[in-house]
Design a protein around this motif. Structure first.
Motif, short mmCIF file in Angstrom:
data_model
loop_
_atom_site.label_atom_id
_atom_site.label_comp_id
_atom_site.label_asym_id
_atom_site.label_seq_id
_atom_site.Cartn_x
_atom_site.Cartn_y
_atom_site.Cartn_z
N ALA A 425 0.80 -1.22 0.00
CA ALA A 425 0.00 0.00 0.00
C ALA A 425 0.84 1.28 0.00
CB ALA A 425 -0.95 -0.01 1.20
N PRO A 426 1.98 1.35 0.71
CA PRO A 426 2.78 2.58 0.68
C PRO A 426 3.29 2.90 -0.72
CG PRO A 426 3.46 1.18 2.51
CD PRO A 426 2.55 0.35 1.64
N THR A 427 3.60 4.19 -0.94
CA THR A 427 4.26 4.62 -2.17
C THR A 427 5.62 5.23 -1.80
OG1 THR A 427 3.33 6.85 -2.08
CG2 THR A 427 2.05 5.18 -3.27
N ARG A 428 6.42 5.50 -2.82
CA ARG A 428 7.69 6.18 -2.60
C ARG A 428 7.58 7.62 -3.12
NH1 ARG A 428 9.77 1.07 -4.56
NH2 ARG A 428 10.78 -0.05 -2.87
N ALA A 429 8.27 8.52 -2.47
CA ALA A 429 8.38 9.89 -2.94
C ALA A 429 9.62 9.99 -3.81
CB ALA A 429 8.46 10.85 -1.76
N LEU A 430 9.43 9.94 -5.12
CA LEU A 430 10.53 9.95 -6.07
C LEU A 430 10.69 11.33 -6.69
CD1 LEU A 430 9.68 6.63 -7.99
CD2 LEU A 430 11.15 6.90 -5.97
N THR A 431 11.80 11.54 -7.37
CA THR A 431 11.98 12.70 -8.22
C THR A 431 12.45 12.23 -9.59
OG1 THR A 431 14.27 13.03 -7.51
CG2 THR A 431 12.56 14.20 -6.29
N ALA A 432 12.17 13.03 -10.60
CA ALA A 432 12.60 12.69 -11.96
C ALA A 432 12.79 13.96 -12.75
CB ALA A 432 11.57 11.79 -12.64
N ARG A 433 13.71 13.89 -13.72
CA ARG A 433 13.87 14.98 -14.68
C ARG A 433 12.91 14.71 -15.83
NH1 ARG A 433 15.82 19.72 -13.83
NH2 ARG A 433 16.63 19.89 -15.97
N VAL A 434 11.98 15.62 -16.06
CA VAL A 434 10.97 15.43 -17.10
C VAL A 434 11.08 16.54 -18.13
CG1 VAL A 434 9.35 14.12 -15.69
CG2 VAL A 434 9.26 16.60 -15.64
N SER A 435 10.77 16.20 -19.37
CA SER A 435 10.89 17.15 -20.48
C SER A 435 9.68 18.05 -20.57
CB SER A 435 11.06 16.37 -21.80
OG SER A 435 12.20 15.56 -21.76
N VAL A 436 9.85 19.18 -21.25
CA VAL A 436 8.79 20.16 -21.46
C VAL A 436 8.62 20.36 -22.96
CG1 VAL A 436 8.06 22.54 -21.02
CG2 VAL A 436 9.36 21.29 -19.27
N ASP A 437 7.35 20.36 -23.42
CA ASP A 437 7.11 20.52 -24.86
C ASP A 437 7.16 21.98 -25.27
OD1 ASP A 437 4.66 21.70 -24.24
OD2 ASP A 437 3.49 19.88 -24.62
N GLY A 438 6.93 22.23 -26.57
CA GLY A 438 7.02 23.58 -27.10
C GLY A 438 5.98 24.54 -26.58
N ASN A 439 4.92 24.00 -25.97
CA ASN A 439 3.88 24.85 -25.40
C ASN A 439 4.10 25.11 -23.91
OD1 ASN A 439 2.33 25.03 -27.84
ND2 ASN A 439 1.65 22.91 -27.46
N GLY A 440 5.21 24.64 -23.38
CA GLY A 440 5.51 24.87 -21.97
C GLY A 440 4.85 23.88 -21.03
N HIS A 441 4.43 22.72 -21.55
CA HIS A 441 3.76 21.72 -20.74
C HIS A 441 4.66 20.50 -20.52
CE1 HIS A 441 -0.08 23.57 -22.61
NE2 HIS A 441 0.20 24.16 -21.45
N VAL A 442 4.62 19.95 -19.32
CA VAL A 442 5.39 18.76 -19.00
C VAL A 442 4.93 17.60 -19.87
CG1 VAL A 442 5.72 16.99 -17.21
CG2 VAL A 442 5.93 19.40 -16.64
N ILE A 443 5.89 16.80 -20.33
CA ILE A 443 5.58 15.62 -21.14
C ILE A 443 5.53 14.40 -20.21
CG2 ILE A 443 6.36 14.12 -23.01
CD1 ILE A 443 7.84 16.55 -24.17
N GLY A 444 4.32 13.87 -20.05
CA GLY A 444 4.15 12.68 -19.21
C GLY A 444 3.64 11.52 -20.03
N ASN A 445 4.41 11.15 -21.03
CA ASN A 445 3.95 10.14 -21.99
C ASN A 445 4.49 8.75 -21.71
OD1 ASN A 445 6.60 10.46 -22.66
ND2 ASN A 445 6.27 10.99 -24.81
N GLY A 446 4.96 8.51 -20.48
CA GLY A 446 5.41 7.18 -20.11
C GLY A 446 6.90 7.06 -19.91
N ARG A 447 7.67 8.06 -20.39
CA ARG A 447 9.13 7.98 -20.24
C ARG A 447 9.67 9.37 -19.97
NH1 ARG A 447 11.11 3.83 -18.53
NH2 ARG A 447 9.79 2.69 -20.00
#
Length: 606
Positions: A425-447
Motif C-alpha cells: 500500500a505505501p508509495t515512494r516519494a521519487l523525483t525525476a527529470r521530465v521534459s517540457v514541450d514547445g507549449n511549456g507543458h510537462v511531457i508525461g507520456n510514459g518515459r
C-alpha cells in the motif's frame, strides 16, 4: 433460501439443552468427522456434531441419540470439521460488488463471518450510505458485522470527501444492531496529537463497550506510535515488517496480518510465530481489500489461511488466526469462531487441513455451499436511487484540463513523482527529470527525460461538481502507448483518479465515467478497451460477482495491453489518493507529502 435469523443463546438454550441431553432430536447431525478444536488446538477423530435452532447443541463421539425422523444427517466420512472462517478486517466496496454479492462470492470459499468497514461508501454518501450497507448485512444468512467508519475525510485539511462523519454520527451508529465497533482509525497523527474529534469518536465507541479499529501507517514506532496506542485503537492491519507486528502485540494490540489482492504482508510478519515463538492467540488474519476477480477465482479467507500455512505456520494455528482469535477480539467468542455448544452453527468440511479444499459449508445450521458452489438462494438487495448518479463533474473535461504547466522557459524540470510499490500500500516519494514541450507543458507520456517510467496522474473532483482537476506524475505502471485508466474508486475520498500517457484519452476516460455513473474504464487512442460500471456510489456494481469479475479481467488485460506489468495494478491505482499512507499521494487539494502531512509543490526548484 429462507435465512435463519439467529436467536440469542438465552432464547435457544432450552432447545439446545434438550438436544444435548437426548430429550428432543436435532435439526442436523454431522457424523464421523475430525473435530478441529481451536480452543485447545487439537484435532479429535471420530466426533459427531448436533445442531439445533441454528446453533451447535452438542459435540461428542456418538450423538446417534440426537437423530430423529426429521433430522438431516451428514456423514463427514472422516473429514475435518472446521469452524467457519472469519475475515477480521475488510472493505466490501473493494470487491466492486454489494454486500450480498460479496457474500455470494466468498461463502463457497468457507467464509461465514465478515467484519466490514464501509468507509468507502461513507466518503461518498455519509451516514445514510453506512446505514444502507448495515441494513443489507443484517438481511444475509451469514454473519456480516459492521464497524462504523472513523475518518471521513481520512485527513482533514489535506483532502475533501463527499461527506463528513464525526463524534455525533459515531454515537448514533453505536446504537444500531449490527455495529460492533469503530472502523480503522486512519488519522493516526490526530490521535497521537490528542485531536478532540478523533478522541470523541473513540470515547463513544468505548462507552458502548465496542472495539476500536486501528490503522497506524507509519514506520515510526517511537513517541507517535506510543501516543496512538494510548489513544485506544486495539488492532492494526498496516504492519508490513516483522517489528511492526511484534511491537503491536507486545503493547496489547492485535496485529492483523493481511493478504489481499495486492497486499502481501503475511510472510514477513508471521515469523513472529514461526521463528520467534510468540503466542499466536494475539494474531489475526484478514484480507483488507480483495477485488472480485480474486474472490471468484482464487478465494477469500481460505486463500489467506493456505498462504499462512505455506509460510510454515501450523494449520490449526493458522485456523485459530482466522476463527477464534477474530471472534475473541470483537467480543463475539460466545457467538462465533469455534465448534462448541451454543455458538452459531457455522462450519466447513474439508478433506485436507493444509490444502483446505472447501467441500461443504454450513452457516447457521443450513448447508449453503457444496463443492465450491453456492447452493443457497441469496436474492439481490435493492439499492435506492439516492445511492446512484453520484459522479458530478460539473462540466465536460477537455485534454487541456490535463496540461501541466512548467516554469516559464524551462526545457526540463525536476518534479516530484509518486512511486508505486508492487504488492504494498505505501508509495515512494521519487523525483525525476521530465521534459517540457514547445507549449511549456510537462511531457508525461510514459518515459521521462532521465529514462525513468513516468506518466501523468490527475485527481478529478466528482462529489460537488466543481470541475476541479489536480495534475501530477506517477511512476511504476509501465504504460508505453497512448492510454488512460480512470476510476471513481479512489481511496478514501473517492474522487476520480485518471492515470495516462495521453491527455486526450484521459479526458475521454473521465467523461465516460461521468456518463455511466462511475466505475473503471481503459481508453487507448480514443478506443474504449474495457469498462466496469459501478453505479452504486461509483463504487459497487449492481451485477453478479461473476459478471463483475469477468469485466474486471477484461480491464486487467486492457491495462496489460497498454504496457502495465504490475501485479494487481488496479488496486495500486485506486490507492494513489490515500493521503494517510506514506509517502507521496495526490488529493483534490494538491500533492501531499504524507510523511510530513503537508501539501507540496510538484516542481522542485534547482
Amino acid at each position: 433460501m429462507t435465512s435463519i435469523t439467529p436467536k440469542t443463546w438465552a432464547e435457544s438454550a432450552p432447545r439446545l439443552i434438550d438436544v444435548a441431553t437426548g430429550r428432543t432430536p436435532a435439526d442436523m447431525v454431522v457424523r464421523n468427522g475430525r473435530w478441529v478444536n481451536v480452543h485447545t488446538r487439537e484435532v479429535l477423530s471420530g466426533y459427531d456434531i448436533a445442531i439445533a435452532a441454528g446453533r451447535f447443541a452438542a459435540i461428542a463421539q456418538d450423538l446417534s441419540y440426537a437423530i430423529g425422523p426429521d433430522t438431516t444427517v451428514i456423514d463427514a466420512g472422516g473429514r475435518y470439521m472446521v469452524p467457519g472462517l472469519c475475515d477480521g478486517h475488510m472493505h466490501v466496496e473493494s470487491g466492486m460488488v454489494t454486500v450480498t454479492e460479496f457474500a455470494r462470492a466468498v461463502v463457497p470459499h468457507g467464509t461465514t463471518s465478515m467484519f466490514i468497514d464501509p468507509h468507502e461508501i461513507a466518503n461518498v454518501l455519509g451516514l445514510p450510505g453506512v446505514r444502507l450497507m448495515h441494513d443489507e448485512a443484517l438481511s444475509l444468512p451469514v454473519n456480516v458485522f459492521v464497524q462504523m467508519p472513523a475518518c471521513v475525510p481520512s485527513a482533514p485539511g489535506l483532502e475533501n470527501a463527499g461527506a463528513t462523519i464525526g463524534p455525533a454520527e459515531v454515537a448514533e451508529a453505536m446504537s444500531w444492531p449490527g455495529i460492533v465497533g469503530l472502523g480503522e482509525m486512519m488519522n493516526f497523527p490526530g490521535v497521537a496529537m490528542g485531536d478532540g474529534r478523533m478522541l470523541g469518536e473513540i470515547a463513544h465507541t468505548m462507552a458502548a463497550g465496542k472495539t476500536v479499529g486501528g490503522h497506524y501507517a507509519s514506520p515510526d514506532l517511537g513517541k507517535p506510535f506510543l501516543g496512538y496506542v494510548a489513544g485506544g485503537p486495539s488492532d492494526d492491519h498496516e504492519g508490513t515488517r516483522l517489528i511492526d507486528c511484534v511491537t503491536r502485540a507486545r503493547l496489547g494490540m492485535r496485529p492483523m496480518l493481511r493478504l489481499g489482492s495486492a497486499w502481501y504482508d503475511v510472510a514477513t510478519q508471521i515469523k513472529a510465530i514461526t521463528e520467534m515463538g510468540l503466542d499466536p492467540r494475539s494474531f489475526i488474519l484478514c484480507t483488507d481489500d480483495s477485488h472480485s476477480g480474486t474472490l471468484v477465482h482464487d478465494g477469500h479467507m481460505n486463500r489467506v489461511v493456505r498462504h499462512a500455512i505455506a509460510q510454515g505456520c501450523p494449520p490449526v494455528v493458522a485456523l485459530q488466526m482466522a476463527t477464534i482469535n477474530t471472534a475473541s477480539h470483537f467480543g463475539l467468542e460466545r457467538e462465533i469462531g469455534s465448534i462448541t455448544p451454543g455458538r452459531r452453527a457455522d462450519l466447513i468440511l474439508t478433506s485436507d487441513l493444509a490444502a483446505l479444499p472447501i467441500e461443504t459449508v454450513i452457516a447457521r445450521g443450513v448447508v449453503i455451499a457444496e463443492g465450491g458452489a453456492l447452493t443457497a438462494e441469496i436474492p439481490p438487495y435493492p439499492y435506492p436511487a439516492s445511492a446512484k448518479s453520484t459522479v458530478r463533474l460539473g462540466r465536460s473535461l477537455a485534454p487541456a484540463d490535463f496540461d501541466i504547466a512548467a516554469p516559464a522557459g524551462a526545457a526540463e524540470v525536476t518534479a516530484r513523482v509518486i512511486g508505486v510499490i508492487e504488492n504494498q500500500a505505501p508509495t515512494r516519494a521519487l523525483t525525476a527529470r521530465v521534459s517540457v514541450d514547445g507549449n511549456g507543458h510537462v511531457i508525461g507520456n510514459g518515459r521521462a527525460a532521465d529514462g525513468s517510467d513516468v506518466c501523468q496522474i490527475a485527481l478529478v473532483e466528482r462529489h460537488r461538481g466543481t470541475g476541479g482537476v489536480v495534475n501530477g506524475l506517477v511512476s511504476g505502471f509501465g504504460y508505453d502507448k497512448p492510454c488512460a485508466v480512470a476510476s471513481t474508486v479512489a481511496h478514501d475520498s473517492h474522487h476520480m483518479i485518471v492515470v495516462g500517457t495521453s491527455k486526450a484519452d484521459m479526458a475521454q476516460a473521465a467523461n465516460r465515467l461521468a456518463e455511466v455513473g462511475g466505475g473503471i474504464v481503459v481508453i487507448s487512442q480514443g478506443r474504449e478497451l474495457a469498462l466496469v460500471e459501478l453505479s452504486i456510489a461509483g463504487l459497487m456494481s449492481e451485477e453478479r460477482a461473476e459478471i463483475v469479475a469477468a469485466k474486471a479481467a477484461t480491464m486487467v488485460a486492457a491495462m496489460e495491453s497498454c504496457g502495465c506489468r504490475l501485479n494487481n495494478a488496479y488496486m495500486q491505482h485506486s490507492l494513489l489518493a490515500l493521503v494517510v499512507i506514506p509517502e507521496l499521494r495526490i488529493s483534490d487539494l494538491g500533492l501531499v507529502d504524507v510523511t510530513r502531512l503537508e501539501k507540496v509543490d510538484l516542481f522542485i526548484q534547482n
